[in-house]
Design a protein around this motif. Structure first.
Motif, PDB file in Angstrom:
ATOM      1  N   PRO A 154      -0.974  14.320   1.485  1.00 12.27           N
ATOM      2  CA  PRO A 154      -1.408  13.387   2.541  1.00 12.27           C
ATOM      3  C   PRO A 154      -0.870  13.732   3.925  1.00 12.27           C
ATOM      4  CG  PRO A 154      -0.850  12.183   0.561  1.00 12.27           C
ATOM      5  CD  PRO A 154      -0.461  13.600   0.303  1.00 12.27           C
ATOM      6  N   PRO A 196      -0.056   6.041   6.655  1.00 12.31           N
ATOM      7  CA  PRO A 196      -1.445   6.057   6.180  1.00 12.31           C
ATOM      8  C   PRO A 196      -2.438   5.922   7.321  1.00 12.31           C
ATOM      9  CG  PRO A 196      -0.098   4.659   4.781  1.00 12.31           C
ATOM     10  CD  PRO A 196       0.760   5.029   5.937  1.00 12.31           C
ATOM     11  N   THR A 197      -3.550   6.617   7.201  1.00 11.14           N
ATOM     12  CA  THR A 197      -4.537   6.638   8.276  1.00 11.14           C
ATOM     13  C   THR A 197      -5.035   5.245   8.613  1.00 11.14           C
ATOM     14  OG1 THR A 197      -5.245   8.850   7.603  1.00 11.14           O
ATOM     15  CG2 THR A 197      -6.768   7.589   8.966  1.00 11.14           C
ATOM     16  N   ARG A 217      -3.504  14.695   7.026  1.00 12.17           N
ATOM     17  CA  ARG A 217      -3.638  13.966   8.294  1.00 12.17           C
ATOM     18  C   ARG A 217      -3.458  14.905   9.484  1.00 12.17           C
ATOM     19  NH1 ARG A 217      -0.114  10.404   5.185  1.00 12.17           N
ATOM     20  NH2 ARG A 217      -1.463   8.936   4.093  1.00 12.17           N
ATOM     21  N   ARG A 245       0.818  -1.217   0.000  1.00 11.29           N
ATOM     22  CA  ARG A 245       0.000   0.000   0.000  1.00 11.29           C
ATOM     23  C   ARG A 245       0.843   1.255   0.000  1.00 11.29           C
ATOM     24  NH1 ARG A 245      -4.408  -1.590   4.698  1.00 11.29           N
ATOM     25  NH2 ARG A 245      -5.249  -3.433   3.701  1.00 11.29           N
ATOM     26  N   ARG A 246       2.138   1.127   0.205  1.00  9.87           N
ATOM     27  CA  ARG A 246       2.986   2.306   0.313  1.00  9.87           C
ATOM     28  C   ARG A 246       3.366   2.793  -1.075  1.00  9.87           C
ATOM     29  NH1 ARG A 246       7.954   1.170   3.390  1.00  9.87           N
ATOM     30  NH2 ARG A 246       8.155   3.421   3.409  1.00  9.87           N
TER      31      ARG A 246
END
Length: 638
Positions: free
Chosen positions: A376, A587-588, A380, A31-32
């Motif tokens: 991003p 990531p959240t 956040r 996912r990175r």
């Protein structure tokens, strides 16, 4: 003055080593996504603003300081500026500089060992900033006692129908409506043209005049207009004073001085309840009806008047002078706020290079508001800051601050008892804000939130359910009023060291430097808008749902606040800008998943004292849980 990041004299690292933990690598390898050019540009910008002097050879730095002195007419200060530039590059390495003599080094050592030793002018400035916070607290609180008198006189008694409940809430909330829709647009131009002192002076004058104006009104709509204009005095002042304190204070005590805003606002709220109690028995004079509540509302203008007179004995913000090109005035200002010319030279040179770095990085040409949401890392930080600012209102604190006297009267206190009980709330709110000066930097922002929210929810339920206790007219000092008072006091004890001081501190450090002013302005607007919503809706909420339902409503929001803080608010305590970039780059969904796993783990380990296996840390800078390198207030500690 220095940025809050750590400066070690090393050049900014353009290409960082992978800073994610093994947990993050294991749970999100696919996912990175690679960093975009915008992400890398922002990261490099943050590094540059973290310490623009990093990596410059000492010889070049001395030459640059000499040119700086010549350019801005400070040639008589060239030796001090040369020394100051070396110290500014790395404040911890002054012992090795041959250019500094033993007297210079003794000064810098004393700065570290006697962190509260500063000139009287600095402490005078601190007192004035505390007075400004006190003025705001009084502006907010004196309406509390006046509520039980003016509503009936002006024909908006909330017990006489839905319409009156809305109008009563509208009058109470008027300043915060102004703070939400008008004041945010006034902060920048007032500060640009008038400076920090000028802005404080103008807003104090407005507060003084509108407080008197409130006491002269005879209709609800006239009182609404006067209180709306009062918001012009509250909003820009609340944004300017912490900035003024931060720009004037030395780095070793800057955080504590900025925290004073919350502490002395709480003191002002307490003082407002004292004023309400003092004027309670004032009788009407011939031709003047409601003299007591008029004096209550007008009294907050007295400290505002003295604030306006005394503020010009303080030096102006040196950073503001430098933005105007007035470098000699900036140095003279710093010389009044520091013990020696060396300290003043160090700070003026570092402010200068920070301002130049902002210009060179084309900060002014970027859409910083847009980048709050599109990058991003920034998004956040924005979400986390907005959560804590929103919850500072919807935890329910200002229901008590604005309406506690009405609440106590509804619980069957006498009017005098209600005012005394409100004073007790104000005193507790202030006293329990004082420990936050220590706990916010030791226990951590996130941990304070995660403890504060469940306690506040519990005590609001206790307060609401106490209204089901039957009231005995033959025993008016019975269980019902005792439990209502207990619930409100315990709620204040949970709020003041937790959700009270965290929002402004958290928001001030979560945003990257280049969008910090824009981010703080938006976060403050969020706070004031929901402050208005809360003050407007409480009378109608109380009328529609009763005390049990109204307090239960805000208890439920505290549960929401706990969940939001757990999943979306990372820890920021004692982190450098680079570490903050790492924290907000996770990531959240990964952060939330980790916290959901950490919550039951930490409950078993820290509450039930069970032996459990350690979780891997979420961030590399935390080290391994259970070792000295682990930060107990970090994101991995729920």
């Amino acid at each position: 003055m220095f940025s809050t990041t750590r400066r070690n004299g090393k050049p900014p690292v353009e290409k960082h080593e992978d800073s994610t933990s093994d947990f993050l690598k294991e749970h999100a390898p696919a996912r990175r996504a690679p960093k975009t050019s915008v992400d890398l540009e922002t990261q490099n910008l943050n590094a540059k603003l973290a310490n623009p002097l990093a990596g410059i050879p000492r010889e070049d730095l001395i030459v640059q300081a000499t040119l700086f002195a010549e350019k801005y007419g400070l040639q008589d200060l060239t030796p001090e500026l040369q020394k100051g530039a070396l110290v500014a590059q790395d404040p911890t390495a002054f012992e090795e500089h041959e250019l500094l003599d033993e007297k210079d080094k003794a000064i810098l050592r004393r700065e570290l060992t006697h962190r509260w030793s500063h000139p009287k002018t600095l402490y005078y400035l601190v007192i004035l900033c505390s007075m400004a916070a006190c003025v705001q607290g009084m502006d907010e609180a004196v309406i509390n006692g006046a509520n039980i008198f003016f509503a009936t006189q002006l024909g908006i008694n909330p017990e006489e129908g839905d319409r009156n409940q809305w109008l009563f809430g509208l009058v109470n909330s008027a300043p915060y409506l102004c703070c939400a829709i008008v004041s945010p647009w006034l902060v920048a131009p007032l500060n640009h043209y008038l400076g920090r002192r000028g802005t404080i002076f103008v807003t104090a004058i407005i507060s003084w005049l509108t407080c008197i104006w409130q006491g002269l009104t005879n209709t609800w709509w006239h009182l609404f207009i006067a209180r709306f204009v009062l918001g012009v005095g509250i909003g820009p002042k609340s944004a300017t004073v912490p900035i003024y304190a931060a720009e004037s204070a030395p780095p070793v005590i800057r955080g504590a001085l900025v925290m004073m805003w919350q502490t002395w606002t709480a003191f002002g709220i307490m003082l407002g309840t004292v004023i309400d109690l003092a004027f309670f028995k004032i009788p009407d004079l011939s031709g003047i009806r409601g003299l007591n509540w008029r004096l209550m509302l007008g009294s907050a203008g007295v400290p505002a008047f003295w604030l306006a007179i005394l503020v010009y004995f303080c030096p102006e913000s040196p950073r503001w002078y430098m933005r105007k090109g007035r470098y000699r005035d900036a140095f003279n200002s710093l010389a009044r706020l520091r013990h020696t010319k060396l300290q003043a030279a160090r700070d003026i040179y570092y402010i200068h290079v920070l301002l130049e770095a902002e210009k060179d990085s084309n900060v002014q040409g970027r859409n910083r508001f847009f980048e709050m949401f599109t990058i991003p890392r920034n998004r956040r930080a924005t979400v986390a800051s907005f959560i804590v600012m929103f919850m500072q209102q919807f935890c329910g604190i200002n229901v008590i601050a604005y309406y506690s006297t009405n609440i106590f009267v509804q619980a069957k206190f006498t009017e005098k008892q209600a005012l005394i009980a409100s004073w007790g709330y104000g005193m507790i709110n202030w006293l329990f804000a004082i420990p936050a000066i220590y706990t916010i930097d030791t226990f951590g922002r996130r941990n304070l939130l995660l403890i504060s929210f469940p306690l506040m929810a519990t005590f609001l339920l206790l307060t609401g359910f106490a209204f089901w206790i039957p009231f005995d007219p033959d025993n008016p000092d019975g269980k019902r009023i005792a439990v209502v008072a207990l619930g409100i006091y315990l709620f204040a004890m949970a709020y003041s060291p937790g959700e009270g001081p965290v929002p402004f501190t958290y928001s001030a450090e979560a945003f990257p430097l280049y969008i910090r002013e824009v981010g703080m302005s938006c976060a403050t607007a969020i706070l004031w808008f929901f402050n208005f919503i809360l003050a407007l809706t409480w009378p109608r909420l109380l009328g529609a749902f009763g005390a049990q339902g109204a307090f239960g409503w805000y208890a439920a929001w505290n549960v929401v606040g706990f969940i939001a803080a757990l999943l979306f608010v990372p820890e920021t305590k004692a982190l450098s800008l680079e570490e903050l970039d790492q924290v907000f780059s996770v990531p959240t969904r990964i952060h939330a998943a980790y916290q959901l796993k950490a919550l039951p783990h930490n409950i078993r380990k820290y509450i039930f004292r069970m032996k459990v296996d350690d979780l891997p840390p979420l961030y590399k800078h935390e080290g391994v849980i259970g070792t000295k390198t682990y930060a107990p207030g970090g994101a991995g500690h729920a």
